[in-house]
Design an enzyme around this catalytic site. Structure first.
Site, short mmCIF file in Angstrom:
data_model
loop_
_atom_site.label_atom_id
_atom_site.label_comp_id
_atom_site.label_asym_id
_atom_site.label_seq_id
_atom_site.Cartn_x
_atom_site.Cartn_y
_atom_site.Cartn_z
N ASP A 169 -8.58 2.46 -6.66
CA ASP A 169 -9.85 2.81 -6.01
C ASP A 169 -11.00 3.03 -6.99
O ASP A 169 -12.16 3.08 -6.57
CB ASP A 169 -9.68 4.07 -5.15
N LYS A 180 -18.14 7.35 4.93
CA LYS A 180 -16.70 7.15 5.10
C LYS A 180 -15.90 8.11 4.23
O LYS A 180 -14.86 8.61 4.63
CB LYS A 180 -16.31 5.71 4.79
N SER A 230 0.84 -1.20 0.00
CA SER A 230 0.00 0.00 0.00
C SER A 230 0.87 1.25 0.00
O SER A 230 1.80 1.38 0.81
CB SER A 230 -0.91 0.01 1.24
N SER A 231 0.58 2.17 -0.91
CA SER A 231 1.34 3.42 -0.97
C SER A 231 1.18 4.23 0.30
O SER A 231 1.99 5.12 0.59
CB SER A 231 0.90 4.25 -2.18
N LYS A 259 -8.53 -3.95 1.48
CA LYS A 259 -9.25 -2.70 1.72
C LYS A 259 -10.34 -2.94 2.77
O LYS A 259 -10.26 -3.88 3.56
CB LYS A 259 -9.84 -2.17 0.42
#
Length: 415
Positions: free
Chosen positions: A291, A389, A144-145, A318
């Site tokens: 995403d 969210k 994950s970045s 995720k």
């Protein structure tokens, strides 16, 4: 909250204002903790950003960040640098099953004091802040970045700065470049070349106001709406810019395959359906913009287009396993779909089953990605309030654009 969606209009004409980018907002809030003379305008109104802000209140020894993965990663790094401050970071049940060991190992190699309170390698975490003296760290480039950005954000506060050596293939590069650009905007010396990120120490910055661009991930759902609508539909979105820091602005070029054009006017983008789709099979490597994979897959299904999407390995960790969730829910609608650990393959659909209830799996993007299908058939979204969210005003904006939305009392899926 379960919602029934339908619409009688196929031609859309509306103007929508979307709040600030969650990705930019959360990075800037961490930098504001290091440099208090930064002011921020157009912050995201997302739950993730609210959780991060609450966690930064010094008197709160325990910070519960719910489902907010970005907050968990950025705060883990930040609190390791806060000398003599003890913080417990916890979240939802899903958050406690999302791995964080790669970031914790990187931080402990710099001298951080972090312990796992339950399961090894996963939140919740107990962090005791201290002065970090090491200035070199190695981390895999295909994770994950957010792990990498978390390290970049604390780097200016370290006595000797930080060199981050990225091992193997580097993915989600636009998010790394976003962090780098924000550092540059504060005139912090930082560079990213091949496999190495170097950031110099800095104790202060000039007083500056930064305006957060609106969220391109949130814009994706309107791209999908326009793609699924009639020719000449137009939606204007505020506030965006052509030279965006956000990797998801690649939407503009991807959705050209679906006949959607993007024009720029001051701080707006204007989406217009100019023609029917131009392609029968969409092939995209989304390693730099994972995403938007859910939105694209649903758009293709709604248009009867096949798609082969790759570069999706980060979707497994995720809010839910997004690849399996897509397979399940599109399958209920009649899709022929298969997934691997990092790809999705969808056959062209000839029919869409009506009156299907979509499970959202505590994932905001599942709710919003499937909502545009109401242009094609009546659809139910379960636990629809999960959208807060990242996009608190989503359902109000869907009503504004012409959707009929009815709240249902039952919790049982209708299909």
């Amino acid at each position: 909250m379960n919602l029934q969606l339908r619409t009688n209009t196929q031609t859309l004409q509306e103007e929508i204002t979307i709040s600030g980018s969650k990705s930019e907002s959360n990075r800037l809030l961490i930098l504001q903790q290091l440099f208090s003379n930064i002011s921020i305008k157009n912050l995201s109104d997302s739950d993730d950003t609210h959780h991060l802000q609450e966690a930064l209140v010094p008197k709160n020894e325990v910070a519960d960040i719910g489902h907010a993965g970005t907050a968990m990663r950025f705060l883990t790094a930040f609190f390791t640098t806060q000398e003599n401050q003890v913080k417990v970071l916890q979240g939802s049940e899903r958050m406690h099953n999302r791995p964080i060991q790669i970031l914790v190992d990187a931080l402990t190699s710099l001298g951080a004091d972090i312990s796992y309170l339950e399961k090894e390698g996963y939140p919740p975490l107990k962090i005791t802040g201290k002065k970090l003296t090491q200035s070199h760290v190695k981390i895999n480039g295909n994770v994950s970045s957010q792990y990498i950005s978390a390290l970049m954000l604390i780097a200016p506060s370290l006595k000797n700065g930080l060199t981050i050596e990225l091992l193997g293939e580097v993915t989600s590069i636009p998010y790394i470049k976003m962090t780098l650009s924000l550092l540059h905007e504060l005139e912090i010396q930082a560079s990213f070349s091949e496999q190495t990120i170097q950031i110099q120490p800095q104790s202060s910055v000039l007083t500056k106001e930064i305006i957060v661009e609106s969220d391109w991930s949130s814009a994706s759902y309107f791209y999908s709406l326009i793609a699924l609508s009639n020719v000449n539909s137009t939606v204007t979105l505020t506030a965006f810019k052509q030279d965006s820091l956000q990797g998801d602005h690649v939407l503009a070029s991807i959705y050209e395959h679906f006949g959607v054009s993007t024009s720029y006017k001051e701080h707006q983008i204007i989406l217009t359906k100019q023609q029917s789709h131009k392609t029968d099979t969409l092939v995209q490597d989304l390693k730099n913009a994972p995403d938007i994979a859910q939105t694209i897959a649903v758009t293709c299904f709604g248009l009867g287009i096949a798609c082969d999407l790759s570069g999706l390995h980060t979707l497994k960790i995720k809010e839910t396993d997004r690849l399996e969730a897509l397979k399940n829910e599109l399958g209920k609608l009649g899709a022929i779909i298969s997934v691997t650990n990092d790809s999705l393959h969808l056959a062209p659909a000839t029919t869409i089953k009506p009156n299907i209830a979509i499970e959202t799996y505590n994932d905001h993007r599942m709710a919003m990605a499937f909502a545009p299908l109401a242009l094609k058939t009546s659809i139910e979204i379960l636990d629809a309030d999960v959208v807060t969210k990242s996009y608190r005003n989503f359902w109000n904006d869907m009503k504004k654009i012409g959707f009929e939305i009815q709240e249902l009392q039952n919790k049982t899926p209708i299909a």
